[in-house]
Design a protein around this motif. Structure first.
Motif, PDB file in Angstrom:
ATOM      1  N   GLU A 165       0.875  -1.134   0.148  1.00  0.00           N
ATOM      2  CA  GLU A 165       0.039   0.213   0.130  1.00  0.00           C
ATOM      3  C   GLU A 165       0.793   1.314  -0.040  1.00  0.00           C
ATOM      4  O   GLU A 165       1.740   1.351   0.731  1.00  0.00           O
ATOM      5  CB  GLU A 165      -0.994   0.048   1.355  1.00  0.00           C
ATOM      6  N   PHE A 166       0.405   2.115  -1.101  1.00  0.00           N
ATOM      7  CA  PHE A 166       1.186   3.522  -1.030  1.00  0.00           C
ATOM      8  C   PHE A 166       0.348   4.404  -0.346  1.00  0.00           C
ATOM      9  O   PHE A 166      -0.766   4.705  -0.961  1.00  0.00           O
ATOM     10  CB  PHE A 166       1.504   3.769  -2.728  1.00  0.00           C
ATOM     11  N   TRP A 167       0.883   5.092   0.469  1.00  0.00           N
ATOM     12  CA  TRP A 167      -0.316   6.044   1.467  1.00  0.00           C
ATOM     13  C   TRP A 167       0.423   7.599   1.220  1.00  0.00           C
ATOM     14  O   TRP A 167       1.541   7.820   1.345  1.00  0.00           O
ATOM     15  CB  TRP A 167      -0.139   5.777   2.641  1.00  0.00           C
ATOM     16  N   GLN A 168      -0.367   8.397   0.612  1.00  0.00           N
ATOM     17  CA  GLN A 168       0.049   9.766   0.531  1.00  0.00           C
ATOM     18  C   GLN A 168      -1.035  10.898   1.317  1.00  0.00           C
ATOM     19  O   GLN A 168      -2.187  10.714   1.117  1.00  0.00           O
ATOM     20  CB  GLN A 168      -0.168  10.238  -0.861  1.00  0.00           C
ATOM     21  N   GLY A 169      -0.541  11.677   2.422  1.00  0.00           N
ATOM     22  CA  GLY A 169      -1.383  12.416   3.117  1.00  0.00           C
ATOM     23  C   GLY A 169      -1.710  13.630   2.319  1.00  0.00           C
ATOM     24  O   GLY A 169      -0.960  14.044   1.739  1.00  0.00           O
ATOM     25  N   HIS A 207      -6.577  11.255   2.471  1.00  0.00           N
ATOM     26  CA  HIS A 207      -5.571  10.694   2.083  1.00  0.00           C
ATOM     27  C   HIS A 207      -5.491   9.792   0.782  1.00  0.00           C
ATOM     28  O   HIS A 207      -6.827   9.323   0.619  1.00  0.00           O
ATOM     29  CB  HIS A 207      -4.630   9.835   2.847  1.00  0.00           C
ATOM     30  N   ASP A 208      -4.615   9.613  -0.146  1.00  0.00           N
ATOM     31  CA  ASP A 208      -4.421   8.586  -0.960  1.00  0.00           C
ATOM     32  C   ASP A 208      -4.020   7.377  -0.573  1.00  0.00           C
ATOM     33  O   ASP A 208      -3.048   7.256   0.196  1.00  0.00           O
ATOM     34  CB  ASP A 208      -3.661   9.013  -2.151  1.00  0.00           C
ATOM     35  N   ARG A 209      -4.796   6.342  -0.900  1.00  0.00           N
ATOM     36  CA  ARG A 209      -4.107   4.812  -0.325  1.00  0.00           C
ATOM     37  C   ARG A 209      -4.370   3.987  -1.540  1.00  0.00           C
ATOM     38  O   ARG A 209      -5.532   3.571  -1.898  1.00  0.00           O
ATOM     39  CB  ARG A 209      -5.037   4.303   0.779  1.00  0.00           C
ATOM     40  N   LEU A 210      -3.503   3.491  -2.166  1.00  0.00           N
ATOM     41  CA  LEU A 210      -3.461   2.926  -3.472  1.00  0.00           C
ATOM     42  C   LEU A 210      -2.671   1.479  -3.137  1.00  0.00           C
ATOM     43  O   LEU A 210      -1.608   1.391  -2.537  1.00  0.00           O
ATOM     44  CB  LEU A 210      -2.390   3.524  -4.620  1.00  0.00           C
ATOM     45  N   HIS A 211      -3.643   0.537  -3.130  1.00  0.00           N
ATOM     46  CA  HIS A 211      -3.379  -0.826  -2.640  1.00  0.00           C
ATOM     47  C   HIS A 211      -3.318  -1.829  -3.814  1.00  0.00           C
ATOM     48  O   HIS A 211      -3.948  -1.973  -4.378  1.00  0.00           O
ATOM     49  CB  HIS A 211      -4.463  -1.205  -1.967  1.00  0.00           C
ATOM     50  N   TYR A 212      -1.901  -2.502  -3.948  1.00  0.00           N
ATOM     51  CA  TYR A 212      -1.693  -3.456  -4.824  1.00  0.00           C
ATOM     52  C   TYR A 212      -1.855  -4.756  -3.987  1.00  0.00           C
ATOM     53  O   TYR A 212      -1.492  -5.096  -3.052  1.00  0.00           O
ATOM     54  CB  TYR A 212      -0.129  -3.472  -5.274  1.00  0.00           C
ATOM     55  N   VAL A 213      -2.728  -5.674  -4.822  1.00  0.00           N
ATOM     56  CA  VAL A 213      -2.839  -7.056  -4.551  1.00  0.00           C
ATOM     57  C   VAL A 213      -2.299  -8.105  -5.388  1.00  0.00           C
ATOM     58  O   VAL A 213      -2.746  -7.936  -6.669  1.00  0.00           O
ATOM     59  CB  VAL A 213      -4.345  -7.360  -3.992  1.00  0.00           C
ATOM     60  N   CYS A 260     -10.500   3.770   0.995  1.00  0.00           N
ATOM     61  CA  CYS A 260     -10.891   5.077   1.638  1.00  0.00           C
ATOM     62  C   CYS A 260     -10.019   5.242   2.772  1.00  0.00           C
ATOM     63  O   CYS A 260      -9.399   4.378   3.461  1.00  0.00           O
ATOM     64  CB  CYS A 260     -12.212   4.628   2.301  1.00  0.00           C
ATOM     65  N   PRO A 261      -9.678   6.711   2.995  1.00  0.00           N
ATOM     66  CA  PRO A 261      -8.742   7.001   4.015  1.00  0.00           C
ATOM     67  C   PRO A 261      -9.154   6.841   5.363  1.00  0.00           C
ATOM     68  O   PRO A 261      -8.524   6.909   6.388  1.00  0.00           O
ATOM     69  CB  PRO A 261      -8.354   8.422   3.621  1.00  0.00           C
TER      70      PRO A 261
END
Length: 220
Positions: free
Chosen positions: A191-195, A201-207, A219-220
């Motif tokens: 997960e890449f989290w950008q405040g 916040h952006d939470r981009l999650h690779y699975v 969702c943040p």
């Protein structure tokens, strides 16, 4: 029981607005390790203190968790590598339960990377190559410390180190400890989290999805 706090240092009032660019899915690399390489470079270029510092969380066979900060020493398509005494608490817990979480807390640039994956020991040749690249003092320290074990005093630790320094003076090769080596965490999720402001916040999650990866927004 009354809650004792320092009225001049109230954590509930500590707030910071993060102001940064929105991270969109179409701007991400399809592979999380390449995306990590990009963010890691940006963290290093931002002159963060030890951008390779990461919190490693493990759990024992009963599910009791523990965390500590270690230094990332290598990453590639296979995963993330750090080094430790295999008899340490984290080493023993990984032996019992190889499911591990990593957290890169890049607070000054309002970013985090969270990795969930499976840990396994690296090969001895890889461990030996890294061990011989370490400063002489760090090589001796790996022998002096039975990591996570109880020791009677600081003086005892210093005594052990002094004995090793006399046995292996600077310039003499120090053997690689048999119970010390690398751990590689192969990621299943990243997960890449950008405040951002207002906690949006952006939470981009690779699975993992078959031989590739699926990217989803949380969702943040």
């Amino acid at each position: 029981m009354a809650c004792v706090t320092d009225m001049d240092l109230d954590p509930s009032t500590m707030r910071k607005q993060y102001r940064s660019e929105i991270v969109l899915e179409d701007g991400l690399d399809e592979d999380p390790m390449r995306q990590f390489a990009l963010w890691f470079r940006q963290a290093a270029d931002s002159h963060l203190f030890e951008p390779n510092a990461m919190v490693v969380s493990t759990a024992d066979a009963a599910g009791r968790p523990s965390s500590r900060t270690v230094l990332l020493k290598q990453f590639d398509a296979r995963g993330f590598v750090f080094y430790t005494n295999y008899g340490s608490r984290k080493g023993r817990e990984i032996d019992a339960n190889p499911q591990v979480s990593l957290l890169f807390p890049w607070h000054p640039i309002a970013r985090q990377v969270i990795v969930t994956g499976t840990a396994a020991r690296v090969g001895r040749d890889e461990t030996a190559a890294y061990f011989r690249s370490r400063p002489h003092g760090s090589q001796l320290g790996a022998w002096a410390s039975e990591q996570s074990r109880v020791i009677p005093s600081r003086a005892e630790l210093d005594r052990r180190y002094a004995e090793l320094a006399a046995r292996y003076p600077e310039g003499e090769q120090v053997p690689v400890p048999t119970e010390w080596g690398g751990i590689r965490v192969a990621p299943d999720e990243v997960e890449f989290w950008q405040g951002h402001e207002n906690r949006l916040h952006d939470r981009l999650h690779y699975v993992r999805a078959g031989s590739g990866w699926r990217i989803e927004r949380l969702c943040p």
